[in-house]
Design an enzyme around this catalytic site. Structure first.
Site, PDB file in Angstrom:
ATOM      1  CD1 TRP A   1     -50.370  17.559   4.598  1.00 58.45           C
ATOM      2  CD2 TRP A   1     -52.111  18.891   4.137  1.00 58.45           C
ATOM      3  NE1 TRP A   1     -50.354  17.833   3.245  1.00 58.45           N
ATOM      4  CE2 TRP A   1     -51.405  18.648   2.934  1.00 58.45           C
ATOM      5  CE3 TRP A   1     -53.232  19.719   4.102  1.00 58.45           C
ATOM      6  CZ2 TRP A   1     -51.798  19.195   1.706  1.00 58.45           C
ATOM      7  CZ3 TRP A   1     -53.634  20.265   2.879  1.00 58.45           C
ATOM      8  CH2 TRP A   1     -52.921  20.002   1.712  1.00 58.45           C
TER       9      TRP A   1
ATOM     10  CG  ASP B   1     -55.556  14.117   7.100  1.00 54.12           C
ATOM     11  OD1 ASP B   1     -55.698  13.240   6.224  1.00 54.12           O
ATOM     12  OD2 ASP B   1     -55.192  15.288   6.845  1.00 54.12           O
TER      13      ASP B   1
ATOM     14  CE  LYS C   1     -51.690  13.907  -0.812  1.00 58.09           C
ATOM     15  NZ  LYS C   1     -52.478  14.815   0.032  1.00 58.09           N
TER      16      LYS C   1
HETATM   17  C1  LIG Z   1     -52.955  15.883   0.533  1.00 58.85           C
HETATM   18  C2  LIG Z   1     -53.380  15.979   1.949  1.00 58.85           C
HETATM   19  C3  LIG Z   1     -54.510  16.720   2.352  1.00 58.85           C
HETATM   20  C4  LIG Z   1     -55.339  17.515   1.370  1.00 58.85           C
HETATM   21  O1  LIG Z   1     -56.036  16.709   0.532  1.00 58.85           O
HETATM   22  P1  LIG Z   1     -57.036  17.305  -0.585  1.00 58.85           P
HETATM   23  O2  LIG Z   1     -57.692  16.046  -1.060  1.00 58.85           O
HETATM   24  O3  LIG Z   1     -56.192  17.979  -1.612  1.00 58.85           O
HETATM   25  O4  LIG Z   1     -57.967  18.226   0.084  1.00 58.85           O
HETATM   26  C5  LIG Z   1     -54.867  16.709   3.668  1.00 58.85           C
HETATM   27  N1  LIG Z   1     -54.147  16.023   4.585  1.00 58.85           N
HETATM   28  C6  LIG Z   1     -53.048  15.324   4.245  1.00 58.85           C
HETATM   29  C7  LIG Z   1     -52.296  14.583   5.297  1.00 58.85           C
HETATM   30  C8  LIG Z   1     -52.633  15.282   2.919  1.00 58.85           C
HETATM   31  O5  LIG Z   1     -51.531  14.588   2.576  1.00 58.85           O
END
Ligand SMILES: *Cc1c(COP(=O)(O)O)cnc(C)c1O
Length: 362
Positions: A103, A173, A197
């Site tokens: 990511w 993030d 998540k």
């Molecule tokens: C799932 C995830 C993303 C992407 O998320 P989307 O909502 O599908 O764009 C980005 N960063 C991390 C750490 C993730 O787990």
């Protein structure tokens, strides 16, 4: 409720059963309005109450200090990979990134489309099995920001503690570990997280941003991709994903009832310790992917050292009601995502299955 899977999906992921049942009760008619929440105006009093209560609960549970805006936007964390540099990376400045895995790499690639980037530290040479030590980070003192990925969902690594970046804004993030433990929001300039998540269904992305950083961007940015647009309008500039925001609010109520961020951390550590102990105690039958000091309490990644056996593990697990245990296609192996809403009972069932599988195949 019959037939609840042992849900280890990486995202969208398990939601608390209580939340689903409460939402079900209000699904067809919301608060004696003669309609569902999805059918009513986002400008009406009923929706506005949901909207602002959700924001207030997030502020409370994350102890978000004064001087930060909480935004509900769309487009997932992937859109934040672009929005952050579009808004915070002016020409002539550099954004530094810690390259910790899949990511982080996506965030870096996207930022490159908008400006100068640099790598403050990388664990690529170690197959992203670890989070670089805070002492390894090197970035200019006039960097536009330092970007980190708090939890690498695919590799199964997580920052145990966050760097103090002084005057350099820290951007993070937190898509796969928001509210998994208490954090000091004042260390961060901007936090973003897709909801699907740890916080709710897909469709809404949370941005927590220091107010002084959301002045008008210095370059031309589409109205919908500017933080100031959403900040000035309390995330009601256009139609928000109202049902997803409502569901986030219900999940937050559940978090509060279960001890808040500290309660989540205790639950998550218990689950993670159980699972890592099963891996470490298997005499090498199961092998943890991440270095011990960088292990995630959200995504537990492991291998069996044999693709056929891993395939059999996944197949058998599915017949027994487990879901989502196949590792991401880029890393392989196995992964159990044990987000806030995954109950201890699911992890206990998994550990029992792992022991049984080893007995039959070890
Ligand atoms: C799932 C995830 C993303 C992407 O998320 P989307 O909502 O599908 O764009 C980005 N960063 C991390 C750490 C993730 O787990």
């Amino acid at each position: 409720m019959a037939n609840r899977a042992y849900n280890f999906n990486p995202g969208p992921a398990a939601l608390p059963l209580e939340v689903l049942e409460r939402a079900q009760q209000k699904f067809v008619e919301f608060e004696n309005s003669g309609m569902s929440l999805m059918e009513m105006s986002h400008r009406g009093a009923i929706y506005e109450k949901v909207h602002f209560e959700t924001e207030a609960l997030l502020r409370e549970l994350m102890s978000i200090p004064e001087g930060y805006k909480v935004l509900f936007v769309q487009g997932g964390a992937s859109t934040q990979f672009a929005m952050v540099p579009m808004n915070l990376l002016p020409p002539g400045k550099t954004a530094s990134f810690v390259a910790t895995g899949s990511w982080a790499t996506k965030a870096i690639q996207e930022a490159k489309l908008f400006g100068e980037t640099a790598i403050a530290a990388s664990s690529e040479a170690d197959a992203y099995k670890r989070i670089p030590a805070i002492g390894e980070l090197e970035y200019p003192s006039d960097a536009a920001y330092l970007h980190i990925t708090s939890n690498e969902t695919i590799e199964g690594t997580q920052w145990a503690e966050y760097p103090d970046t002084g005057i350099v804004p820290l951007v993070a993030d937190l898509s796969s570990d928001i509210l998994c433990r208490p954090i000091d929001v004042s260390k961060f300039a901007l936090i973003y997280a897709g909801a699907q998540k740890n916080l709710g269904p897909s469709g809404v992305t949370i941005v927590i941003v220091r107010e002084d950083l959301i002045a008008k961007p210095s370059i031309t940015v589409a109205t919908m991709l500017r933080y100031d647009t959403h900040a000035k309008n309390d995330s009601l500039y256009n139609t928000p994903p109202s049902f997803a925001i409502y569901m986030v609010g219900e999940v937050l109520k559940w978090v509060k009832e279960n001890g808040g961020a500290a309660g989540m951390e205790a639950r998550n550590r218990e689950k993670a310790e159980l699972l890592y102990a099963a891996i470490d105690g298997s005499n090498g039958f199961y092998n943890g992917f991440a270095d011990k000091g960088s292990r995630s309490i959200m995504n537990v990644t492991f291998t069996l050292g044999n693709k056929d056996l891993e395939g059999a593990f996944v197949k058998e697990s599915e017949t027994l009601g487990f879901s989502g245990l196949k590792g991401h296609r880029s890393v392989g192996g196995l992964r159990a995502s044990i987000y806030n809403a995954v109950p201890l009972e699911s992890v206990q069932a998994l550990v029992a299955f792992m022991a049984d599988f080893q007995r039959r195949n070890g």
